[in-house]
Each structure stands twice: as C-alpha cells, then as structure tokens.
Design a protein around this motif. Structure first.
Motif, mmCIF file in Angstrom:
data_model
loop_
_atom_site.group_PDB
_atom_site.id
_atom_site.type_symbol
_atom_site.label_atom_id
_atom_site.label_comp_id
_atom_site.label_asym_id
_atom_site.label_seq_id
_atom_site.Cartn_x
_atom_site.Cartn_y
_atom_site.Cartn_z
ATOM 1 N N GLU A 2 0.863 -1.179 0.000
ATOM 2 C CA GLU A 2 0.000 0.000 0.000
ATOM 3 C C GLU A 2 0.897 1.226 0.000
ATOM 4 N N ARG A 4 0.827 5.352 0.605
ATOM 5 C CA ARG A 4 0.080 6.518 1.096
ATOM 6 C C ARG A 4 0.950 7.753 0.890
ATOM 7 N N GLY A 20 0.374 -4.288 2.659
ATOM 8 C CA GLY A 20 -1.041 -3.920 2.639
ATOM 9 C C GLY A 20 -1.790 -4.018 3.948
ATOM 10 N N CYS A 59 1.669 5.656 -6.503
ATOM 11 C CA CYS A 59 2.630 4.554 -6.540
ATOM 12 C C CYS A 59 3.965 5.099 -6.058
ATOM 13 N N GLY A 83 2.021 -1.953 -6.294
ATOM 14 C CA GLY A 83 1.573 -0.691 -5.735
ATOM 15 C C GLY A 83 1.088 0.246 -6.810
#
Length: 114
Positions: A2, A4, A20, A59, A83
């Motif tokens: 993941e 962010r 994730g 990404c 990602g």
C-alpha cells in the motif's frame, strides 16, 4: 503493498510504501523524512496532480523531484512489489526511485508476522 502520500511543510511529497495489512507508524515516517510528526499532512488531490498522479493511484515511483519515497524495510527485501499501477521486483523499485529512505514504518498485525 500500500502506498500513502503525505505532504511536509516544505511541500515535499513523501509517499510511504508498506505491506497492505500493516498499520503506518506515523512517528517513524516523520523521523525518516526529518520532520516532527505534526508536520505530516495527507497529500491532497492538487498536490498529487502536480506530482503526476491522482488520489487512489499513488505509486512509489514519481517524477516529482520533491518526492522522498519511504518504503518499510520489508518492502526492500526479495520478491515482487505491487503498488498503484505497477508490479516490479523490490530491488528494481529501489534502483528506479531516485530518493528513498528505508525505515521501519509498518506495524504488522500479530498474525502477519508469524
């Protein structure tokens, strides 16, 4: 994986890449970027657009010179990383990203560490 995206007071974009199911350790991310925890803010749509991406499509590879990608230490190990819209070998990812600061930013759930 993941990813962010955050923004710093200096308008630096530090995407955080972590497994994730992991929880992000915000204090560890802030230390890796060299700022106080209170200096991290979620990156808004306008800032992501300037980086060439959009919300939900972040990404760890960015053409944004102000980006400092912070992958969790587990991301830099062997294997493939998924990602955003990419799938890449972890070693290739680390070589492709000009600015990285690997740090222990993920809090893994108890059942994921076994």
């Amino acid at each position: 994986m993941e990813v962010r995206a955050f923004i710093t007071p200096e308008d630096r974009l530090p995407p955080a890449a972590l497994p994730g199911r992991a929880r992000l350790r915000y204090g560890a991310l802030a230390r890796a970027v060299g700022i106080r925890r209170g200096g991290l803010s979620p990156a808004r749509a306008g800032r992501l657009a300037r980086a060439g991406t959009r919300p939900g499509g972040v990404c760890p590879v960015s053409a944004d010179r102000a980006a400092l990608v912070v992958p969790d230490g587990t991301v830099s190990g062997p294997g493939r990383v998924h990602g955003g819209s990419i799938e890449i070998e972890a070693a290739e990812l680390m070589a492709a990203v000009p600015g990285t600061a690997t740090a222990s930013i993920a809090g893994l759930p108890a059942d994921a560490s076994a």
